[in-house]
Motif scaffolding. Structure first.
Motif, PDB file in Angstrom:
ATOM      1  N   ARG A 192       0.841  -1.200   0.000  1.00  0.00           N
ATOM      2  CA  ARG A 192       0.000   0.000   0.000  1.00  0.00           C
ATOM      3  C   ARG A 192       0.868   1.238   0.000  1.00  0.00           C
ATOM      4  NH1 ARG A 192      -4.012  -0.534   5.125  1.00  0.00           N
ATOM      5  NH2 ARG A 192      -5.465  -2.075   4.352  1.00  0.00           N
ATOM      6  N   SER A 193       0.308   2.356  -0.472  1.00  0.00           N
ATOM      7  CA  SER A 193       1.022   3.620  -0.330  1.00  0.00           C
ATOM      8  C   SER A 193       0.881   4.047   1.130  1.00  0.00           C
ATOM      9  CB  SER A 193       0.393   4.672  -1.236  1.00  0.00           C
ATOM     10  OG  SER A 193      -0.831   5.090  -0.675  1.00  0.00           O
ATOM     11  N   PRO A 194       1.856   4.814   1.661  1.00  0.00           N
ATOM     12  CA  PRO A 194       1.749   5.210   3.072  1.00  0.00           C
ATOM     13  C   PRO A 194       0.446   5.948   3.363  1.00  0.00           C
ATOM     14  CG  PRO A 194       3.902   5.818   2.172  1.00  0.00           C
ATOM     15  CD  PRO A 194       3.076   5.316   1.029  1.00  0.00           C
ATOM     16  N   ALA A 195      -0.046   6.721   2.396  1.00  0.00           N
ATOM     17  CA  ALA A 195      -1.272   7.475   2.633  1.00  0.00           C
ATOM     18  C   ALA A 195      -2.500   6.556   2.675  1.00  0.00           C
ATOM     19  CB  ALA A 195      -1.452   8.541   1.560  1.00  0.00           C
ATOM     20  N   GLY A 196      -2.344   5.303   2.200  1.00  0.00           N
ATOM     21  CA  GLY A 196      -3.461   4.369   2.222  1.00  0.00           C
ATOM     22  C   GLY A 196      -3.321   3.346   3.338  1.00  0.00           C
ATOM     23  N   ASP A 197      -2.333   3.532   4.203  1.00  0.00           N
ATOM     24  CA  ASP A 197      -2.003   2.568   5.261  1.00  0.00           C
ATOM     25  C   ASP A 197      -2.197   3.299   6.601  1.00  0.00           C
ATOM     26  OD1 ASP A 197      -0.934   0.453   6.640  1.00  0.00           O
ATOM     27  OD2 ASP A 197       1.118   0.724   5.934  1.00  0.00           O
ATOM     28  N   PRO A 198      -3.343   3.097   7.278  1.00  0.00           N
ATOM     29  CA  PRO A 198      -3.713   4.009   8.359  1.00  0.00           C
ATOM     30  C   PRO A 198      -2.841   3.988   9.618  1.00  0.00           C
ATOM     31  CG  PRO A 198      -5.614   2.740   7.592  1.00  0.00           C
ATOM     32  CD  PRO A 198      -4.402   2.132   6.972  1.00  0.00           C
ATOM     33  N   LEU A 199      -2.471   2.785  10.094  1.00  0.00           N
ATOM     34  CA  LEU A 199      -2.073   2.692  11.503  1.00  0.00           C
ATOM     35  C   LEU A 199      -0.570   2.539  11.682  1.00  0.00           C
ATOM     36  CD1 LEU A 199      -3.653   2.518  14.173  1.00  0.00           C
ATOM     37  CD2 LEU A 199      -3.734   0.039  13.858  1.00  0.00           C
ATOM     38  N   ARG A 200       0.013   3.220  12.713  1.00  0.00           N
ATOM     39  CA  ARG A 200       1.447   3.009  12.976  1.00  0.00           C
ATOM     40  C   ARG A 200       1.768   2.504  14.378  1.00  0.00           C
ATOM     41  NH1 ARG A 200       4.240   8.464  15.117  1.00  0.00           N
ATOM     42  NH2 ARG A 200       2.409   9.766  15.046  1.00  0.00           N
ATOM     43  N   PHE A 201       0.873   2.768  15.374  1.00  0.00           N
ATOM     44  CA  PHE A 201       1.230   2.391  16.750  1.00  0.00           C
ATOM     45  C   PHE A 201      -0.046   2.189  17.560  1.00  0.00           C
ATOM     46  CE2 PHE A 201       2.593   3.214  21.133  1.00  0.00           C
ATOM     47  CZ  PHE A 201       3.792   2.535  21.199  1.00  0.00           C
ATOM     48  N   VAL A 202      -0.045   1.135  18.383  1.00  0.00           N
ATOM     49  CA  VAL A 202      -1.194   0.865  19.256  1.00  0.00           C
ATOM     50  C   VAL A 202      -0.676   0.552  20.652  1.00  0.00           C
ATOM     51  CG1 VAL A 202      -3.117  -0.719  19.700  1.00  0.00           C
ATOM     52  CG2 VAL A 202      -2.606  -0.022  17.352  1.00  0.00           C
TER      53      VAL A 202
END
Ligand code: FAD
Length: 349
Positions: A218-228
């Motif tokens: 996915r492009s980064p803009a289409g990949d929502p999550l980075r940390f939970v």
């Protein structure tokens, strides 16, 4: 009389600056538009949980910051966290291990700034809208047109895009410097649940936080999550119900500024579901919401050299500090404010 200083912004940078001045017995007053100090180290109090929606933890590299952190540990307002950090990628969940010391506020991130602000005069709920020069001094004018001052010096400890408007009529060159620093936005969501999360195969049941690797498809803009992170698995918060903080990728946030908060929260929670093994279901959520930080993190690559300045000062008694002048972390914000306070104290009349 000793030089008086007003500080606009009671985040960690403004507070560090204020404490440095106070340590030299110089009068200082802080103003913040929010109801309580803390800025991007703030936490939200929900019915069933205390959730961190800004900084999730901070690391320590600089020796003078390290000495501070020892004092905060002694005061009981920080602790090491997380000791069970994971990384989720296409190949599944893996434990993340390194030698970096990470800390968090106890019993919530905002405890750090709350503790530090105790010894300072902070005027909350007061948005400073403009500055008025009077001779060699400055008046601050708030959202109700009320005037505060006069002060010999004014420190603006807000993200540079917000500092710019205050500076423009008085210091166009400094206002331009603010424009060169881009602060990127970030969506931060929470989800509270009516039951603990289910076990994940191969993952410690007490996992505390997980980084989501970028999806190569996915492009980064289409990949929502980075940390939970799991708020009930943070020091001082055991016993509160299960809740997650979910931080978005900056690129995704930039593409989704116009979402309403509920949709943003739902999209981030759905993205987390995609990182769970097939067949694992999340319990029902009892509360879901999100906050958009318009100025979450300075873009250190776009700012180039500007970001290494630490802080800025003008001969007319205006000065700037905050993470934007140094780097994207709590440590940078503290160092920027502390160094500016020391510099102002060194040449106070
Ligand atoms: P701020 O905390 O933004 O303080 C500025 C203050 O100014 C605010 O309180 C605001 O209310 C006030 N203000 C603004 N305009 C006005 C006005 N006109 N009048 C009065 N008051 C005003 N850092 C890490 O080290 N580790 C992390 O894991 C991490 N994660 C993060 C995750 C998110 C979602 C975000 C948003 C940030 C994260 N950071 C992290 C960055 C860290 O939070 C910041 O670098 C740091 O808190 C910045 O502090 P500051 O004092 O410079 O600014």
């Amino acid at each position: 009389a000793p030089a008086s200083t007003a500080i606009i912004g009671a985040g960690i940078a403004g507070i560090a600056c204020g404490l440095a001045l106070k340590a030299h017995n110089l009068p200082v007053r802080l103003f913040d538009k929010a109801r309580s100090p803390g800025g991007r180290m703030s936490s939200r109090r929900l019915k069933d949980a205390r959730v961190d929606l800004g900084a999730q933890f901070f690391s320590v590299r600089d020796p003078s910051f390290h000495r501070q952190v020892i004092a905060w540990r002694k005061a009981g307002v920080v602790a090491s966290w997380p000791d069970s950090l994971w990384e989720a990628s296409e190949s599944g969940w893996q434990r993340h291990q390194d030698d970096v010391e990470r800390l968090i506020g106890v019993p919530r991130m905002s405890a750090v700034t709350r503790h530090l602000a105790e010894g300072l005069e902070v005027v909350s709920g007061t948005r400073i809208e403009r500055l008025e020069p009077k001779g060699s001094q400055w008046w601050l004018v708030d959202q109700h047109d009320e005037r505060h001052g006069p002060f010999d010096r004014v420190v603006i400890a807000t993200p540079p895009p917000q500092s710019r408007a205050l500076l423009l009529p008085h210091e166009p060159a400094l206002a331009d410097a603010c424009e060169a620093i881009i602060q990127r936005p970030c969506w931060a969501a929470w989800a509270c649940f009516d039951a603990p999360l289910p076990s994940l195969p191969g993952v410690d049941d007490d996992w505390q936080a997980v980084r989501l690797a970028a999806d190569p498809g996915r492009s980064p803009a289409g990949d929502p999550l980075r940390f939970v992170s799991r708020n009930d698995h943070k020091p001082g918060r055991h016993g509160q119900g299960e809740s997650l903080s979910l931080l978005a990728r900056l690129e995704w946030s930039e593409e989704h500024l116009d979402l309403d908060t509920e949709t943003a929260a739902r999209r981030l929670l759905d993205a987390f579901r995609e990182h769970l093994p097939a067949g694992v279901e999340l319990p029902a959520s009892t509360s879901l919401g999100a906050h958009l930080w318009r100025y979450a993190q300075p873009d250190v690559f776009a700012a180039g050299e500007a970001v290494n300045l630490d802080h800025r000062r003008s001969p007319a008694g205006l000065a700037l500090c905050g993470d934007g002048w140094r780097g994207p972390r709590v440590e940078d914000a503290w160092l920027s404010g502390h160094h500016l306070g020391e510099a102002l104290a060194a040449d106070a009349p």
